[in-house]
Write a protein that holds these residues in place. Structure first.
Motif, PDB file in Angstrom:
ATOM      1  N   ARG A  44       6.682  -5.305  -1.086  1.00 47.58           N
ATOM      2  CA  ARG A  44       7.799  -6.044  -1.681  1.00 47.58           C
ATOM      3  C   ARG A  44       7.634  -7.545  -1.447  1.00 47.58           C
ATOM      4  NH1 ARG A  44      13.146  -4.464  -3.048  1.00 47.58           N
ATOM      5  NH2 ARG A  44      14.450  -6.311  -3.206  1.00 47.58           N
ATOM      6  N   LYS A  45       7.267  -7.896  -0.227  1.00 48.12           N
ATOM      7  CA  LYS A  45       7.070  -9.308   0.103  1.00 48.12           C
ATOM      8  C   LYS A  45       5.914  -9.898  -0.701  1.00 48.12           C
ATOM      9  CE  LYS A  45       6.915 -12.280   4.131  1.00 48.12           C
ATOM     10  NZ  LYS A  45       6.903 -12.328   5.595  1.00 48.12           N
ATOM     11  N   MET A  46       4.827  -9.134  -0.832  1.00 48.70           N
ATOM     12  CA  MET A  46       3.675  -9.607  -1.602  1.00 48.70           C
ATOM     13  C   MET A  46       4.064  -9.880  -3.049  1.00 48.70           C
ATOM     14  SD  MET A  46       0.772  -7.008  -0.127  1.00 48.70           S
ATOM     15  CE  MET A  46      -0.639  -7.711  -0.981  1.00 48.70           C
ATOM     16  N   LEU A  47       4.869  -8.983  -3.617  1.00 50.84           N
ATOM     17  CA  LEU A  47       5.307  -9.174  -5.000  1.00 50.84           C
ATOM     18  C   LEU A  47       6.215 -10.397  -5.128  1.00 50.84           C
ATOM     19  CD1 LEU A  47       5.908  -5.456  -5.981  1.00 50.84           C
ATOM     20  CD2 LEU A  47       4.119  -6.976  -6.851  1.00 50.84           C
ATOM     21  N   GLU A  48       7.112 -10.563  -4.170  1.00 53.12           N
ATOM     22  CA  GLU A  48       8.001 -11.729  -4.183  1.00 53.12           C
ATOM     23  C   GLU A  48       7.209 -13.027  -4.071  1.00 53.12           C
ATOM     24  OE1 GLU A  48      10.583 -10.718  -0.947  1.00 53.12           O
ATOM     25  OE2 GLU A  48      11.923  -9.526  -2.231  1.00 53.12           O
ATOM     26  N   GLN A  49       6.100 -12.989  -3.345  1.00 62.12           N
ATOM     27  CA  GLN A  49       5.248 -14.165  -3.172  1.00 62.12           C
ATOM     28  C   GLN A  49       4.223 -14.298  -4.297  1.00 62.12           C
ATOM     29  OE1 GLN A  49       3.532 -13.390   0.667  1.00 62.12           O
ATOM     30  NE2 GLN A  49       5.328 -14.153   1.772  1.00 62.12           N
ATOM     31  N   GLN A  50       4.266 -13.373  -5.228  1.00 64.20           N
ATOM     32  CA  GLN A  50       3.356 -13.342  -6.367  1.00 64.20           C
ATOM     33  C   GLN A  50       1.885 -13.367  -5.936  1.00 64.20           C
ATOM     34  OE1 GLN A  50       4.602 -16.399  -9.127  1.00 64.20           O
ATOM     35  NE2 GLN A  50       6.449 -15.252  -9.652  1.00 64.20           N
ATOM     36  N   ARG A  51       1.590 -12.507  -4.980  1.00 69.02           N
ATOM     37  CA  ARG A  51       0.207 -12.370  -4.516  1.00 69.02           C
ATOM     38  C   ARG A  51      -0.640 -11.770  -5.619  1.00 69.02           C
ATOM     39  NH1 ARG A  51      -0.132 -11.531   1.239  1.00 69.02           N
ATOM     40  NH2 ARG A  51      -2.297 -10.993   0.864  1.00 69.02           N
ATOM     41  N   CYS A  52      -1.938 -11.913  -5.513  1.00 71.24           N
ATOM     42  CA  CYS A  52      -2.839 -11.437  -6.565  1.00 71.24           C
ATOM     43  C   CYS A  52      -2.777  -9.912  -6.690  1.00 71.24           C
ATOM     44  CB  CYS A  52      -4.266 -11.915  -6.310  1.00 71.24           C
ATOM     45  SG  CYS A  52      -5.153 -11.052  -5.025  1.00 71.24           S
ATOM     46  N   CYS A  53      -3.022  -9.466  -7.889  1.00 69.87           N
ATOM     47  CA  CYS A  53      -2.930  -8.033  -8.208  1.00 69.87           C
ATOM     48  C   CYS A  53      -3.845  -7.192  -7.330  1.00 69.87           C
ATOM     49  CB  CYS A  53      -3.254  -7.799  -9.679  1.00 69.87           C
ATOM     50  SG  CYS A  53      -2.072  -8.543 -10.808  1.00 69.87           S
ATOM     51  N   LEU A  93      -2.622  -4.038  -5.220  1.00 68.18           N
ATOM     52  CA  LEU A  93      -3.184  -2.707  -5.464  1.00 68.18           C
ATOM     53  C   LEU A  93      -3.778  -2.103  -4.196  1.00 68.18           C
ATOM     54  CD1 LEU A  93      -4.841  -3.251  -8.946  1.00 68.18           C
ATOM     55  CD2 LEU A  93      -2.907  -1.753  -8.422  1.00 68.18           C
ATOM     56  N   THR A  94      -4.450  -2.915  -3.422  1.00 72.46           N
ATOM     57  CA  THR A  94      -5.025  -2.438  -2.165  1.00 72.46           C
ATOM     58  C   THR A  94      -3.927  -1.919  -1.243  1.00 72.46           C
ATOM     59  OG1 THR A  94      -6.893  -3.957  -2.321  1.00 72.46           O
ATOM     60  CG2 THR A  94      -6.354  -3.119  -0.128  1.00 72.46           C
ATOM     61  N   GLN A  95      -2.833  -2.659  -1.159  1.00 76.02           N
ATOM     62  CA  GLN A  95      -1.719  -2.250  -0.305  1.00 76.02           C
ATOM     63  C   GLN A  95      -1.032  -1.000  -0.869  1.00 76.02           C
ATOM     64  OE1 GLN A  95      -1.421  -3.423   2.534  1.00 76.02           O
ATOM     65  NE2 GLN A  95       0.605  -2.901   3.267  1.00 76.02           N
ATOM     66  N   LEU A  96      -0.919  -0.895  -2.181  1.00 74.23           N
ATOM     67  CA  LEU A  96      -0.349   0.306  -2.801  1.00 74.23           C
ATOM     68  C   LEU A  96      -1.187   1.538  -2.470  1.00 74.23           C
ATOM     69  CD1 LEU A  96       0.710  -0.942  -6.343  1.00 74.23           C
ATOM     70  CD2 LEU A  96       2.201   0.180  -4.677  1.00 74.23           C
ATOM     71  N   LEU A  97      -2.496   1.389  -2.545  1.00 71.64           N
ATOM     72  CA  LEU A  97      -3.386   2.507  -2.230  1.00 71.64           C
ATOM     73  C   LEU A  97      -3.261   2.913  -0.766  1.00 71.64           C
ATOM     74  CD1 LEU A  97      -6.538   1.480  -4.272  1.00 71.64           C
ATOM     75  CD2 LEU A  97      -5.006   3.416  -4.721  1.00 71.64           C
ATOM     76  N   ALA A  98      -3.108   1.936   0.109  1.00 73.02           N
ATOM     77  CA  ALA A  98      -2.947   2.244   1.534  1.00 73.02           C
ATOM     78  C   ALA A  98      -1.640   3.001   1.780  1.00 73.02           C
ATOM     79  CB  ALA A  98      -2.975   0.957   2.354  1.00 73.02           C
ATOM     80  N   ALA A  99      -0.578   2.579   1.124  1.00 68.81           N
ATOM     81  CA  ALA A  99       0.715   3.257   1.283  1.00 68.81           C
ATOM     82  C   ALA A  99       0.633   4.682   0.734  1.00 68.81           C
ATOM     83  CB  ALA A  99       1.821   2.466   0.588  1.00 68.81           C
ATOM     84  N   ARG A 100       0.007   4.837  -0.415  1.00 70.12           N
ATOM     85  CA  ARG A 100      -0.141   6.172  -1.013  1.00 70.12           C
ATOM     86  C   ARG A 100      -0.956   7.075  -0.091  1.00 70.12           C
ATOM     87  NH1 ARG A 100      -3.135   7.153  -6.666  1.00 70.12           N
ATOM     88  NH2 ARG A 100      -4.963   7.078  -5.334  1.00 70.12           N
TER      89      ARG A 100
END
Length: 92
Positions: free
Chosen positions: A24-33, A37-44
């Motif tokens: 959520r924080k990464m998205l709010e900070q508009q971090r690169c895709c 994606l790397t963080q999404l894969l780790a959470a999954r």
């Protein structure tokens, strides 16, 4: 679930919870895709690991519960579940 298994599961879920807050924080900070994606894969992956723990417990307690099954057969079932989860991705 015994105390050790419960602690492992809760620790894993706490890690996933932190990863989701980080997303959520990464998205709010508009971090690169790519980073997102790397963080999404780790959470999954963390959720899948938690699911594997619960599935193994279900296999032992609910499916086999009390049945006389030798340890070699139980381990073969566990390995089959691991193999399935490793090669099954999300639908779609």
């Amino acid at each position: 679930m015994n105390d050790e298994e419960m602690k492992r599961l809760l620790d894993r879920l706490a890690r996933v919870e932190g990863q989701v807050r980080g997303l959520r924080k990464m998205l709010e900070q508009q971090r690169c895709c790519e980073d997102v994606l790397t963080q999404l894969l780790a959470a999954r992956s963390g959720l899948e690991s938690a699911g594997q723990l619960v599935l193994e417990r279900h296999l032992n307690d609910c499916v086999l519960g009390g049945a006389e099954v030798d340890e070699r057969t139980k381990e073969a079932l566990r390995e089959t579940l691991r193999l399935w989860s490793r090669h099954s991705g999300p639908a779609g």
